[in-house]
Design a protein around this motif. Structure first.
Motif, PDB file in Angstrom:
ATOM      1  N   GLU A  77       1.298  -1.171  -0.040  1.00 57.02           N
ATOM      2  CA  GLU A  77      -0.212   0.009  -0.116  1.00 57.02           C
ATOM      3  C   GLU A  77       0.985   1.000   0.076  1.00 57.02           C
ATOM      4  O   GLU A  77       2.288   1.327   0.546  1.00 57.02           O
ATOM      5  CB  GLU A  77      -0.674   0.602   0.962  1.00 57.02           C
ATOM      6  CG  GLU A  77       0.072   0.292   2.658  1.00 57.02           C
ATOM      7  CD  GLU A  77      -0.833   0.277   3.690  1.00 57.02           C
ATOM      8  OE1 GLU A  77      -2.010  -0.459   3.917  1.00 57.02           O
ATOM      9  OE2 GLU A  77      -0.425   0.549   4.737  1.00 57.02           O
ATOM     10  N   THR A  78       0.408   1.972  -0.495  1.00 52.28           N
ATOM     11  CA  THR A  78       1.144   3.034  -0.293  1.00 52.28           C
ATOM     12  C   THR A  78       1.428   4.344   0.846  1.00 52.28           C
ATOM     13  O   THR A  78       1.544   5.220   0.848  1.00 52.28           O
ATOM     14  CB  THR A  78       0.724   4.325  -1.419  1.00 52.28           C
ATOM     15  OG1 THR A  78      -0.279   4.612  -1.485  1.00 52.28           O
ATOM     16  CG2 THR A  78       0.875   4.047  -2.592  1.00 52.28           C
ATOM     17  N   ALA A  79       0.219   4.116   1.740  1.00 56.61           N
ATOM     18  CA  ALA A  79      -0.342   4.513   2.958  1.00 56.61           C
ATOM     19  C   ALA A  79       1.191   4.939   3.918  1.00 56.61           C
ATOM     20  O   ALA A  79       1.213   6.394   4.400  1.00 56.61           O
ATOM     21  CB  ALA A  79      -0.892   3.680   3.190  1.00 56.61           C
ATOM     22  N   GLN A  80       2.274   4.107   3.900  1.00 55.41           N
ATOM     23  CA  GLN A  80       3.337   4.430   4.638  1.00 55.41           C
ATOM     24  C   GLN A  80       4.058   4.872   4.100  1.00 55.41           C
ATOM     25  O   GLN A  80       4.456   5.589   5.879  1.00 55.41           O
ATOM     26  CB  GLN A  80       3.217   2.589   4.907  1.00 55.41           C
ATOM     27  CG  GLN A  80       3.022   1.402   5.687  1.00 55.41           C
ATOM     28  CD  GLN A  80       1.762   1.932   7.166  1.00 55.41           C
ATOM     29  OE1 GLN A  80       2.165   2.711   7.859  1.00 55.41           O
ATOM     30  NE2 GLN A  80       0.551   1.702   6.927  1.00 55.41           N
ATOM     31  N   GLY A  81       4.367   5.320   3.137  1.00 52.72           N
ATOM     32  CA  GLY A  81       4.974   5.804   2.517  1.00 52.72           C
ATOM     33  C   GLY A  81       4.769   7.421   3.453  1.00 52.72           C
ATOM     34  O   GLY A  81       5.778   8.106   3.630  1.00 52.72           O
ATOM     35  N   ILE A  82       3.246   7.987   2.643  1.00 52.81           N
ATOM     36  CA  ILE A  82       3.157   8.988   3.860  1.00 52.81           C
ATOM     37  C   ILE A  82       3.715   9.238   5.438  1.00 52.81           C
ATOM     38  O   ILE A  82       4.072  10.172   5.464  1.00 52.81           O
ATOM     39  CB  ILE A  82       1.438   8.789   3.599  1.00 52.81           C
ATOM     40  CG1 ILE A  82       1.525   8.548   1.964  1.00 52.81           C
ATOM     41  CG2 ILE A  82       0.862  10.016   4.206  1.00 52.81           C
ATOM     42  CD1 ILE A  82      -0.270   8.977   1.679  1.00 52.81           C
ATOM     43  N   PHE A  83       2.876   8.207   6.135  1.00 53.87           N
ATOM     44  CA  PHE A  83       3.166   7.911   7.490  1.00 53.87           C
ATOM     45  C   PHE A  83       3.916   8.726   7.650  1.00 53.87           C
ATOM     46  O   PHE A  83       5.111   9.108   9.140  1.00 53.87           O
ATOM     47  CB  PHE A  83       2.954   6.910   8.100  1.00 53.87           C
ATOM     48  CG  PHE A  83       1.245   6.782   8.041  1.00 53.87           C
ATOM     49  CD1 PHE A  83       0.404   7.413   8.700  1.00 53.87           C
ATOM     50  CD2 PHE A  83       0.634   5.603   7.468  1.00 53.87           C
ATOM     51  CE1 PHE A  83      -1.029   7.862   8.444  1.00 53.87           C
ATOM     52  CE2 PHE A  83      -0.717   5.548   7.019  1.00 53.87           C
ATOM     53  CZ  PHE A  83      -1.457   6.304   7.735  1.00 53.87           C
ATOM     54  N   CYS A  84       5.541   7.957   6.665  1.00 54.32           N
ATOM     55  CA  CYS A  84       7.288   7.918   7.200  1.00 54.32           C
ATOM     56  C   CYS A  84       7.513   9.140   6.964  1.00 54.32           C
ATOM     57  O   CYS A  84       8.235  10.076   7.288  1.00 54.32           O
ATOM     58  CB  CYS A  84       7.894   6.724   6.531  1.00 54.32           C
ATOM     59  SG  CYS A  84       7.314   5.395   6.724  1.00 54.32           S
ATOM     60  N   ASN A  85       6.735  10.189   5.793  1.00 55.38           N
ATOM     61  CA  ASN A  85       7.285  11.132   5.619  1.00 55.38           C
ATOM     62  C   ASN A  85       6.371  12.615   6.473  1.00 55.38           C
ATOM     63  O   ASN A  85       6.792  13.784   5.835  1.00 55.38           O
ATOM     64  CB  ASN A  85       6.980  11.167   3.901  1.00 55.38           C
ATOM     65  CG  ASN A  85       8.338  11.027   3.050  1.00 55.38           C
ATOM     66  OD1 ASN A  85       9.371  11.673   3.494  1.00 55.38           O
ATOM     67  ND2 ASN A  85       7.770   9.852   2.626  1.00 55.38           N
ATOM     68  N   TYR A  86       5.221  11.951   6.708  1.00 58.62           N
ATOM     69  CA  TYR A  86       5.180  13.210   7.901  1.00 58.62           C
ATOM     70  C   TYR A  86       5.334  14.245   8.780  1.00 58.62           C
ATOM     71  O   TYR A  86       5.177  15.098   7.956  1.00 58.62           O
ATOM     72  CB  TYR A  86       3.511  12.332   8.314  1.00 58.62           C
ATOM     73  CG  TYR A  86       3.182  13.113  10.078  1.00 58.62           C
ATOM     74  CD1 TYR A  86       2.109  13.929  10.393  1.00 58.62           C
ATOM     75  CD2 TYR A  86       3.995  12.922  11.501  1.00 58.62           C
ATOM     76  CE1 TYR A  86       1.735  14.865  11.510  1.00 58.62           C
ATOM     77  CE2 TYR A  86       3.975  13.479  12.111  1.00 58.62           C
ATOM     78  CZ  TYR A  86       2.906  13.961  12.269  1.00 58.62           C
ATOM     79  OH  TYR A  86       2.212  15.193  13.592  1.00 58.62           O
ATOM     80  N   LYS A  87       5.870  13.857   8.880  1.00 60.92           N
ATOM     81  CA  LYS A  87       7.021  14.716   9.838  1.00 60.92           C
ATOM     82  C   LYS A  87       7.968  15.454   9.217  1.00 60.92           C
ATOM     83  O   LYS A  87       7.704  16.627   9.188  1.00 60.92           O
ATOM     84  CB  LYS A  87       7.882  14.239  10.971  1.00 60.92           C
ATOM     85  CG  LYS A  87       7.906  14.128  11.822  1.00 60.92           C
ATOM     86  CD  LYS A  87       7.871  15.542  13.014  1.00 60.92           C
ATOM     87  CE  LYS A  87       7.132  14.957  14.067  1.00 60.92           C
ATOM     88  NZ  LYS A  87       7.330  16.497  15.591  1.00 60.92           N
ATOM     89  N   ASN A  88       8.866  14.685   8.351  1.00 61.56           N
ATOM     90  CA  ASN A  88       9.607  16.011   6.894  1.00 61.56           C
ATOM     91  C   ASN A  88       8.367  16.901   6.209  1.00 61.56           C
ATOM     92  O   ASN A  88       8.900  18.185   6.072  1.00 61.56           O
ATOM     93  CB  ASN A  88      10.167  14.751   5.608  1.00 61.56           C
ATOM     94  CG  ASN A  88      10.919  14.280   6.389  1.00 61.56           C
ATOM     95  OD1 ASN A  88      11.811  14.632   6.731  1.00 61.56           O
ATOM     96  ND2 ASN A  88      11.327  13.019   5.281  1.00 61.56           N
ATOM     97  N   VAL A  89       7.133  16.547   6.066  1.00 58.25           N
ATOM     98  CA  VAL A  89       5.986  17.300   5.295  1.00 58.25           C
ATOM     99  C   VAL A  89       5.514  18.806   5.848  1.00 58.25           C
ATOM    100  O   VAL A  89       6.537  19.889   5.977  1.00 58.25           O
ATOM    101  CB  VAL A  89       4.740  16.407   5.402  1.00 58.25           C
ATOM    102  CG1 VAL A  89       4.155  17.410   4.144  1.00 58.25           C
ATOM    103  CG2 VAL A  89       5.603  15.854   4.192  1.00 58.25           C
ATOM    104  N   LEU A  90       5.883  18.445   7.593  1.00 58.41           N
ATOM    105  CA  LEU A  90       5.498  19.906   8.467  1.00 58.41           C
ATOM    106  C   LEU A  90       6.672  20.047   8.456  1.00 58.41           C
ATOM    107  O   LEU A  90       6.409  21.421   8.343  1.00 58.41           O
ATOM    108  CB  LEU A  90       5.201  18.778  10.284  1.00 58.41           C
ATOM    109  CG  LEU A  90       3.900  18.217  10.120  1.00 58.41           C
ATOM    110  CD1 LEU A  90       3.834  17.569  11.165  1.00 58.41           C
ATOM    111  CD2 LEU A  90       2.810  19.530  10.229  1.00 58.41           C
ATOM    112  N   ASP A  91       7.760  19.384   9.050  1.00 62.16           N
ATOM    113  CA  ASP A  91       9.272  20.660   8.975  1.00 62.16           C
ATOM    114  C   ASP A  91       9.602  21.381   8.319  1.00 62.16           C
ATOM    115  O   ASP A  91      10.401  22.064   7.528  1.00 62.16           O
ATOM    116  CB  ASP A  91      10.089  19.637   9.326  1.00 62.16           C
ATOM    117  CG  ASP A  91       9.526  18.537  10.580  1.00 62.16           C
ATOM    118  OD1 ASP A  91       8.854  19.268  11.138  1.00 62.16           O
ATOM    119  OD2 ASP A  91      10.798  17.994  10.905  1.00 62.16           O
TER     120      ASP A  91
END
Ligand code: ATP
Length: 546
Positions: A250-264
């Motif tokens: 699924e593609t979802a886990q890549g989003i969770f792993c990058n959630y902090k990167n996006v915020l920062d």
């Protein structure tokens, strides 16, 4: 009886014949569960992905407060650190139990053994007649089919409860097994219609049990075994367990792993969403129903991060917004449903979930799931990685783990639904005015692979040159084709089969007064309009937006 099956066969055949979808590596006999998109298919799929990206990332809709919601995009790698899949639970939980036939080696899902297809029955009469059974039997797809009569005990036929929206109620429903081969489930009641044997079976029997035989050859089966659906590979030169990696399921886990990167790295604030479109891989035990259950497919996923106190409101908003997206692109008919999950159906971490379902010719099935996943995923990655996943709200001075609303759809399933919905047969006059059967794909103009076709009526008198001039002006802005071969009626029908909304024809009158005819795919009506390329471009663009 075979109406729906015939329809599916016609769609599969048109898809192949007109270059929408081919079996993968067909010259070597194909490979089960893998498909290639041809010239028209790739345009259709690209249009679906573009519509989704445009409508949710570039120009996101207005949220509950009347302002555009905040959305950004992402494109993550397919292969990730395997620890991701341990934290997400996929290594331990992404299993289907399977049984194998020891004789013909066919593999089945043990938990769905006697139910190769599930077809919903929305109206069950007080008394089940042969006509009723025959009508439900026509809903079958390919191969043995089990028809589930939710909440009904079929003998004696007593009406208990019926919720027509529940396509997959699983509280001890009864199922009718269609045409099960020798070794079919033992049943107290069996009957025959048109030479086909039907059984009433307790739905528990869909699980393989001791003594069951292979439905394909009657051979003995192995014990149920766990089967992880993730495809494995190795990264680097060594092929040992230390180099083992997975193709993402699924593609979802890549989003969770990058959630902090996006915020920062952006100025975005909760509530906001991250969207991704990409390939996912699942080693499905029984790929089936054309592209519906494939082993390689594309997902369109959004993870929307919000405060726990607003999660219910956002969940409802996403559920309704995603449903409306499908209807807005043409899945208008009664075949589209929004089904809320029963409490018992919810995953342990989910607070709510709904499926957008479509009635395919092979039965009602999921296009997209919308779930309130709570803070389960961020918490799991926080614990496993040791990285802080909390969010600090500058205004309220609160630090919290956001809740996540996940609308998760499949691009291939959407493409198949749009194809099934668009497929239509009617009649059109041929060159001599005689009515002939016409096959037409009535795609929404936004999804149509080709937007406009330009024809010179004949290949002389300056018509090809004028048509080419129009084609050159239009193709810069939209997918356009130029075709000068064969009778014009046949050229129209070719475009109807491709789903092209408009055909422009340059004829003798064009050479005199500059006008051309424009033919509408659905009504087949022709109108004469000014043939100046700039005016034509404006006209077609305007009509594509309808
Ligand atoms: P199903 O119950 O049909 O196996 P799922 O609930 O496991 O689907 P999710 O894990 O929620 O599916 O995946 C999100 C979306 O991805 C699905 O709604 C579907 O559109 C798509 N998808 C999942 N598995 C497949 C597949 N094998 N082939 C094509 N699309 C798929």
């Amino acid at each position: 009886m075979a109406g729906e099956q015939d329809l599916m066969e016609k769609i599969v055949s048109l898809a192949k014949r007109r270059g929408f979808i081919y079996p993968s590596s067909e010259i070597y006999g194909g490979i089960n569960g893998f498909w290639d998109y041809g010239p028209l298919g790739v345009e259709l799929k690209r249009n679906i992905k573009d519509a989704w990206w445009n409508d949710f990332v570039r120009c996101p809709p207005l949220g509950p407060d009347g302002r555009p919601i905040q959305m950004v995009g992402l494109d993550c790698s397919i292969i990730m650190n395997p620890k991701v899949w341990e934290a997400s639970g996929h290594v331990v939980n992404f299993n289907d139990p399977r049984v194998d036939c020891m004789q013909c080696k066919t593999r089945f899902r043990a938990d769905d053994f006697w139910r190769s297809e599930l077809v919903s029955v929305t109206e069950v009469p007080e008394v089940v007649t042969d006509e009723f059974l025959e009508s439900v039997a026509t809903k079958r797809g390919h191969g043995p089919v089990f028809l589930e009569c939710a909440g009904y005990e079929l003998q004696p036929i007593v009406r208990r409860e019926l919720d027509s929206k529940k396509a997959k109620v699983v509280t001890r429903p009864w199922v009718i097994a269609w045409g099960v081969q020798s070794g079919g489930p033992p049943s107290p009641r069996a009957f025959v219609i048109d030479g086909n044997r039907y059984y009433f079976v307790d739905s528990d029997k869909t699980v393989a049990r001791d003594g069951d035989k292979c439905p394909a050859c009657g051979g003995a089966l192995t014990e149920p075994r766990k089967f992880n659906m993730m495809f494995k590979s190795h990264a680097g030169a060594m092929e040992d367990s230390s180099s083992e990696v997975y193709l993402r399921p699924e593609t979802a886990q890549g989003i969770f792993c990058n959630y902090k990167n996006v915020l920062d790295t952006t100025r975005i604030k909760v509530p906001f969403g991250i969207a991704q479109i990409g390939k996912a891989f699942r080693n499905e035990i029984n790929p089936r129903n054309f592209t519906f259950r494939s082993r390689e497919f594309e997902q369109m996923e959004i993870e929307f991060f919000c405060h726990e106190s607003q999660a219910d409101q956002w969940y409802k908003w996403w559920r309704d917004t995603r449903y409306a997206w499908y209807t807005g692109l043409g899945l208008k008919s009664s075949k589209l449903r929004l089904r809320d999950h029963e409490k018992e159906e919810l995953a342990h971490y989910a607070r709510a979930c709904a499926d957008v379902e479509y009635e395919f010719p092979f039965g009602v099935a999921e296009l997209e799931g919308i779930a309130n996943r709570t803070d389960f995923d961020l918490k799991a990655h926080q614990t496993a990685s040791g990285r802080d996943m909390t969010y600090f709200d500058d205004e309220t001075k609160e630090r919290f783990l956001p809740y996540v609303i996940e609308p998760s759809g499949g691009c291939d399933r959407a493409a198949l639904a749009f194809l099934c919905e668009a497929y239509c047969e009617d009649e059109a006059p041929d060159e001599n005015g005689a009515m002939q059967k016409r096959t037409v794909l009535k795609f929404h103009p936004r999804l149509a692979p080709i937007k406009v076709a330009i024809f010179p009526l004949v290949k002389k008198d300056g018509m090809p040159e004028r048509a080419m001039e129009i084609y050159s002006a239009l193709r810069v802005n939209m997918t356009a084709v130029y075709d000068e071969k064969g009778a014009v009626g046949r050229r129209y029908r070719r475009q109807d089969e491709a789903g092209t909304p408009f055909c422009l024809t340059v004829d003798g009158q064009t050479m005199q007064d500059g006008t051309v005819t424009i033919r509408d795919r659905d009504s087949m009506k022709q109108e004469r309009i000014p043939g100046d390329p700039a005016a034509l471009l404006a006209y077609v663009q305007e009509h594509l937006r309808r």
